[in-house]
Each structure stands twice: as structure tokens, then as C-alpha cells.
Design an enzyme around this catalytic site. Structure first.
Site, PDB file in Angstrom:
ATOM      1  N   ASP A  48     -52.879  -6.694  15.803  1.00  0.00           N
ATOM      2  CA  ASP A  48     -52.433  -5.306  15.849  1.00  0.00           C
ATOM      3  C   ASP A  48     -50.994  -5.213  15.368  1.00  0.00           C
ATOM      4  O   ASP A  48     -50.105  -5.881  15.895  1.00  0.00           O
ATOM      5  CB  ASP A  48     -52.535  -4.769  17.281  1.00  0.00           C
ATOM      6  CG  ASP A  48     -52.085  -3.322  17.388  1.00  0.00           C
ATOM      7  OD1 ASP A  48     -52.935  -2.426  17.279  1.00  0.00           O
ATOM      8  OD2 ASP A  48     -50.866  -3.080  17.570  1.00  0.00           O
ATOM      9  N   HIS A 114     -50.107   6.920  14.591  1.00  0.00           N
ATOM     10  CA  HIS A 114     -49.303   6.244  15.610  1.00  0.00           C
ATOM     11  C   HIS A 114     -48.772   7.190  16.684  1.00  0.00           C
ATOM     12  O   HIS A 114     -48.614   6.815  17.842  1.00  0.00           O
ATOM     13  CB  HIS A 114     -48.128   5.529  14.927  1.00  0.00           C
ATOM     14  CG  HIS A 114     -47.580   4.385  15.720  1.00  0.00           C
ATOM     15  ND1 HIS A 114     -46.847   3.372  15.155  1.00  0.00           N
ATOM     16  CD2 HIS A 114     -47.669   4.072  17.033  1.00  0.00           C
ATOM     17  CE1 HIS A 114     -46.502   2.496  16.089  1.00  0.00           C
ATOM     18  NE2 HIS A 114     -46.980   2.904  17.244  1.00  0.00           N
TER      19      HIS A 114
END
Length: 291
Positions: A48, A114
Site C-alpha cells: 500500500d 485519498h
């Protein structure tokens, strides 16, 4: 079940590992090379990252040597990256192109929005709502073009999620990555995501960068001692046992290996104790401020 093989099937049919390796705050070519070597060796197959972590390029370089070392191909690993708040709307393609180049890939497995707000724009600005919708349309196009395999969001609360599901243009978010641990967990949001088949993925499972308050919580420590596990392992397993994916990070081989060694069960009575700790403390940024 072996935690290295524990996976969730996304709407697309692709499988995402439930335990991944987080790289937030981990920067520098030598350090990235070292920790990814430890992670791949320990069995992690999800990495990630994000545009704003400033480590995508080092990850891409490291994988060129580490994948062959472990007899792995690109399709054997799952890479997640994220759209920065500075690139909402019409700038999605530019950010995605940069991330693909940095990572040395021709596709990203999972690409997340995000943050629900825009950079350099007030969190109270009503335009955030329309821009999020436009951004989602661009992510759909990126998926259709094959540049990303699945799309989702990060730091979306109930308001943001319900708004997205009303305006998702037939493309549901595969994942919502949020802060989640015994000091801060939103049961309503978990139930909402699970009801709609959306995977909830936890970050800051150990309390964030300064995790001493959570790691040293008496309830966590007592249960860890009883199970002969570390407090970190108990916190990670607490989420995993609720079918919540996790992406712990680590710098030492010891911690990286321990964070994926979660082949134990927390008794239901102890799960309830952890879920009902009275301390409420958020360790990361707060998306509730964003309209």
C-alpha cells in the site's frame, strides 16, 4: 486460516489480500528495498502506497529486483496507490500517469481517492461535493481503460459514502480505507460498507505514528499477555477477526514478520472487551470536517 492466504473477493472478481504492507512515512531507496525484502519474504503480497507518500518510485525500483528474488511476477502482487487531494477532477489522469511511471507498472490493482476534500480549498467549500463526483467519473474511465483494476476511496465517512453510492454511475467503490482501532471505530460505517459489499480496510491499526497510548492500553496488554501475543498482534487480529482488512507497516524484520503472523483467534469475550474500551481517541486527520 493462514493469514498470508486470507483474501477478499472484490466486485470485479479480483482478490485482495486481507493483510497488506503499509508504507506511510517509510521513505528512502535503501530503507524501502530493505523493508520490502522483509515483507515479501514474510509472505506479504499487498503493498500500500500513495502519491503523497513520496516513495512510489523507490517501491517500483525495489520490486524490479525483489520480485525475481522471490520467483514472483507482477500479477502475483497487489499494489494500491491513491489520488492526492491536489489532483481531484480533471487532474486525475495526470496523477495516475505519474504513479504508474513511478511504480514501473502498466496497471495499479487498486486506486483510491485519498481524501474527500480538495487541496488548497476550504473543507467547508460546497464545491467539494461536485468535485468528488467528477473525480469518481474519471476513476471509472481509468478502470475502463485498464490502467486500474479496482477503484475505491479513503477517509470517507457515512455522509461521503452515502453520497457516493447515490452518484456512483453504476460503479461501486470496492474499498473504503479508514482509521480503525479500539480507540476509534465507527460501527455504523462498518455495517454500511459490509451491507453493500464494500471492503473496509483499516489504517492506523496500532494508533498511528505515535501509538504508545493504544499499544499500552491496559485491556490490550492484558489480552496480549493472556494469549501470549504482542499488543500489536492483538490489535491487528481484532480488526481482521471482524473481516476488516489491515495494512500494518514496519521497519524491522521482527515487527514485519510478527504483523502477518496472525494465525490465532481472540475469544469472543476478549473481542467484546476490546470493542468496548471507553477511551475514544482519533490519531489521524478528521474527514468529518469535509463537506
Amino acid at each position: 486460516m493462514d493469514s498470508t492466504n486470507y483474501k477478499f473477493r472484490l466486485f470485479s472478481g479480483h482478490l485482495i489480500p486481507m493483510v497488506g504492507f503499509g508504507t506511510y512515512t517509510i521513505r528512502g531507496s535503501d530503507l524501502i528495498q530493505e523493508v520490502l525484502d522483509f515483507a515479501l519474504g514474510a509472505g506479504y503480497r499487498l503493498i500500500d502506497t500513495a502519491y503523497v507518500y513520496n516513495n512510489e518510485q523507490d517501491i517500483g525500483i525495489a520490486l524490479k529486483t525483489l520480485l525475481p528474488k522471490y520467483n514472483l511476477r507482477r500479477q502475483d502482487i497487489f499494489i494500491t496507490s491513491k489520488l492526492p487531494p491536489s489532483h481531484h477532477g480533471d487532474r486525475v489522469a495526470a496523477a495516475l500517469t505519474t504513479s504508474l511511471k513511478n511504480l514501473g507498472c502498466n496497471y495499479i490493482d487498486l486506486y483510491l481517492i485519498h481524501w474527500p476534500g480538495q487541496a488548497h480549498t476550504s473543507v467547508k467549500d460546497p464545491s467539494n461535493v461536485d468535485v468528488r463526483t467528477k473525480t469518481w467519473q474519471h476513476l471509472i474511465q481509468a478502470k475502463k481503460s485498464g490502467l486500474v483494476r479496482d477503484i475505491g476511496v479513503s477517509n470517507y465517512n457515512m455522509k461521503h459514502m452515502s453520497e457516493l453510492l447515490r452518484n456512483c454511475y453504476g460503479e461501486m467503490p470496492a474499498v473504503n480505507q479508514i482509521e480503525w482501532h479500539p480507540h476509534y471505530h465507527q460501527i455504523e460505517l462498518l455495517e454500511y460498507c459490509q451491507k453493500h459489499g464494500i471492503l473496509l480496510q483499516a489504517y492506523s491499526s496500532l494508533g498511528g505514528t505515535n501509538n504508545s497510548h493504544l499499544i499500552s492500553d491496559a485491556a490490550v496488554v492484558n489480552i496480549a499477555q493472556k494469549l501470549n501475543k504482542s499488543p500489536a498482534q492483538v490489535l491487528l487480529k481484532w480488526a481482521l477477526q471482524q473481516n476488516i482488512a489491515i495494512i500494518p507497516k514496519g521497519r524491522s524484520k521482527e515487527h514485519i514478520v510478527a504483523n502477518i503472523n496472525l494465525d490465532f483467534d481472540i475469544p469472543e469475550t476478549d473481542m467484546l472487551i476490546l470493542s468496548n474500551i471507553r477511551t475514544t481517541r482519533k490519531y489521524a486527520w478528521d474527514p468529518d470536517e469535509v463537506l
